[in-house]
Motif scaffolding. Structure first.
Motif, PDB file in Angstrom:
ATOM      1  N   VAL A 110      16.276   0.853  -0.208  1.00 42.52           N
ATOM      2  CA  VAL A 110      14.913   1.364   0.010  1.00 42.52           C
ATOM      3  C   VAL A 110      14.411   2.076  -1.246  1.00 42.52           C
ATOM      4  CG1 VAL A 110      13.548   3.021   1.355  1.00 42.52           C
ATOM      5  CG2 VAL A 110      15.157   1.503   2.522  1.00 42.52           C
ATOM      6  N   LYS A 111      15.303   2.834  -1.901  1.00 37.96           N
ATOM      7  CA  LYS A 111      14.904   3.543  -3.122  1.00 37.96           C
ATOM      8  C   LYS A 111      14.738   2.579  -4.289  1.00 37.96           C
ATOM      9  CE  LYS A 111      16.960   7.964  -1.866  1.00 37.96           C
ATOM     10  NZ  LYS A 111      17.876   9.052  -2.224  1.00 37.96           N
ATOM     11  N   ASP A 112      15.614   1.615  -4.354  1.00 35.77           N
ATOM     12  CA  ASP A 112      15.592   0.649  -5.459  1.00 35.77           C
ATOM     13  C   ASP A 112      14.237  -0.045  -5.538  1.00 35.77           C
ATOM     14  OD1 ASP A 112      16.415  -1.094  -7.454  1.00 35.77           O
ATOM     15  OD2 ASP A 112      17.399  -2.482  -6.070  1.00 35.77           O
ATOM     16  N   VAL A 113      13.724  -0.480  -4.379  1.00 41.47           N
ATOM     17  CA  VAL A 113      12.452  -1.215  -4.385  1.00 41.47           C
ATOM     18  C   VAL A 113      11.256  -0.305  -4.112  1.00 41.47           C
ATOM     19  CG1 VAL A 113      13.575  -3.365  -3.701  1.00 41.47           C
ATOM     20  CG2 VAL A 113      12.581  -1.901  -1.931  1.00 41.47           C
ATOM     21  N   GLU A 114      11.504   0.991  -3.872  1.00 39.03           N
ATOM     22  CA  GLU A 114      10.418   1.916  -3.469  1.00 39.03           C
ATOM     23  C   GLU A 114       9.591   1.277  -2.359  1.00 39.03           C
ATOM     24  OE1 GLU A 114       8.322   4.657  -5.462  1.00 39.03           O
ATOM     25  OE2 GLU A 114      10.092   5.430  -6.480  1.00 39.03           O
ATOM     26  N   LEU A 115      10.258   0.999  -1.259  1.00 41.24           N
ATOM     27  CA  LEU A 115       9.637   0.316  -0.122  1.00 41.24           C
ATOM     28  C   LEU A 115       8.387   1.070   0.337  1.00 41.24           C
ATOM     29  CD1 LEU A 115      10.605  -2.215   1.566  1.00 41.24           C
ATOM     30  CD2 LEU A 115      11.299  -0.575   3.313  1.00 41.24           C
TER      31      LEU A 115
END
Lengths: 312, 312
Positions: free
Chosen positions: B43-48
């Motif tokens: 979730v953080k990686d893609v800034e959902l």
């Protein structure tokens, strides 16, 4: 080779991620590629067995089949895994300069009825009477007259009105207020009570299997909006609630906890229209301006996972 | 503090993982803790965004609601994300010394009928006739007499018998054979054909949105068992199939691809009971001994994700 590299355990994530390279929507490609990498890393990290994989398939299926018009079990799953709070928080960074947000929750299903400042939203007369006051302001402290303050909360028994259809009065414990010339708002209600999230489905079974309780600490919901400012969806929490440090959905932030002290002052009680003694809480709300740029991510915390209390 | 640290974006994974520390089942605690870490990292990686989160909730819900007694959409999702293959491969490591496994697939729903060596399992007479031969042996090359060879495949139109209920003959293209004194097996069938996985549900929509096709390259399924040896669930794939390097479920391994050459020899055709010319394939199967210890994980490949062809 025209298509993908053939699958192997070592290069599984790379092979599957490559299969999404033809995705035209760049953002979808980025999301799917990252998802594949993280899901494969998880499966390898725990060396998932075939039996566990089967249980996961059955759990996800049951979670989907629990959903209907009034129950959303996947949102509940997202909530108890802290994913809802993470998405909410990332998408509403304050930089410490405005009121922090928290989860909307599933109970804002109906519009709150517009009410005059000072109105009592506890229509059924049950619960500990409470005076709720506050001020809405902008980042430089400018008071925001005419801001909309939408509030809702659970009743004395821990239920929202929409969870008890047919029980009168309707729209109990909901109200939409407009701030006065000084940005102030005030209304009468009751002290909220902690309550469990729906625990009779697959998510409840997961909580039970992992020794977690389903309770949310007592809170009043707020959505505050003002023209030219960014809206905030948040709660005010009751300090000292037995679940304040173990919210099943991780909604509590330090900055959102308030004391709800007892006021024993007959004249003041008469003035605000509550029996003496009564409880009270003050909750000021600060909004960011609309044009302020979104804030960058905070540096992520990495390994190892601290045990509870290690960060205290 | 009795309970959890309060939530923040930076420590989200640690806070949520800590909530599972009271899980009595140590394995469940390990799995949930790892799951939380990886999901939060994604979730953080893609800034959902909140809209994307909403789409994900809707997708998972629709996937669960697509499932019924004959359709398992979450398994299909696991398949097209390569998770099924990863779990299968991790749980059946061969160390290169025995026949590699691949996905069981959803079509082994009925028992294969026992048949004599040499029998023709193509009961409807449709398709390109094919002689399938092989030998089952142990790790030292010892032939395994009396081994069970369970086979099934799709028909000329790309359907398994269970996908066409009511169409006679029943149990078409299925057979359970027993190896002879030399470990050998042989039977008659047809050359299999590529076919699409069910693409009319949420998983099909995901494939379409990401520019992926739903096809599996042509294959014959095998489950081979012998007393004292570890069973293997695998396929033999037809070399040159148009989807051999882009299997929608990543089931293809190099070691499982075979040529299906044409044999033009009237005497041999008469001997095996097939029209001339006919196709043929030879697939030897090597099993590990039951007592052999499970193999350790292969070193995982890490960043960066190579583009297709980069590993070729």
């Amino acid at each position: 080779m025209n298509g993908q590299e053939l699958f192997s355990e070592e290069r599984s994530a790379a092979v599957v991620a490559a299969s999404f390279q033809g995705t035209r929507d760049e953002r979808l490609r980025q999301v799917m590629t990252s998802l594949v990498r993280h899901v494969h890393a998880f499966v390898k990290d725990v060396e998932l067995t075939e039996a566990e994989w089967g249980k996961a398939i059955a759990f996800l299926t049951a979670t989907g089949q629990q959903c209907d018009g009034v129950r959303q079990e996947f949102i509940l799953l997202s909530d108890i895994l802290g994913v809802s709070m993470l998405v909410e928080t990332m998408n509403h960074r304050t930089g410490g300069t405005s009121t922090e947000s928290t989860v909307l929750g599933p109970f804002h299903m109906v519009e709150s009825p517009p009410r005059e400042l000072g109105a009592n939203i506890a229509l059924d007369g049950k619960g500990a009477p409470c005076l709720i006051t506050g001020q809405v302001s902008g980042p430089d402290g400018e008071p925001l007259a005419g801001a909309q303050v939408d509030v809702w909360q659970a009743n004395e028994d821990g239920f929202y009105d929409v969870q008890q259809p047919g029980i009168q009065p309707e729209r109990n414990l909901r109200g939409l207020f407009t701030t006065d010339a000084g940005g102030g708002f005030w209304f009468r209600s009751i002290v909220p009570r902690y309550y469990p999230i729906p625990a009779d489905g697959p998510v409840g079974e997961l909580l039970a299997a992992t020794g977690r309780h389903p309770y949310r600490p007592a809170h009043v919901h707020f959505i505050v909006t003002a023209a030219g400012y960014r809206p905030v969806t948040t709660h005010v929490f009751v300090a000292g609630d037995p679940y304040i440090d173990s919210d099943a959905v991780f909604g509590v932030k330090d900055s959102l906890i308030r004391e709800f002290p007892v006021v024993d002052a007959p004249a003041r009680a008469a003035e605000v229209g509550l029996p003496n003694p009564f409880r009270t809480v003050h909750f000021d709300v600060t909004l960011l301006r609309e044009e302020q740029a979104p804030l960058a991510a905070q540096p992520a915390e990495v390994q190892p996972i601290p045990v509870p209390g290690a960060l205290a």
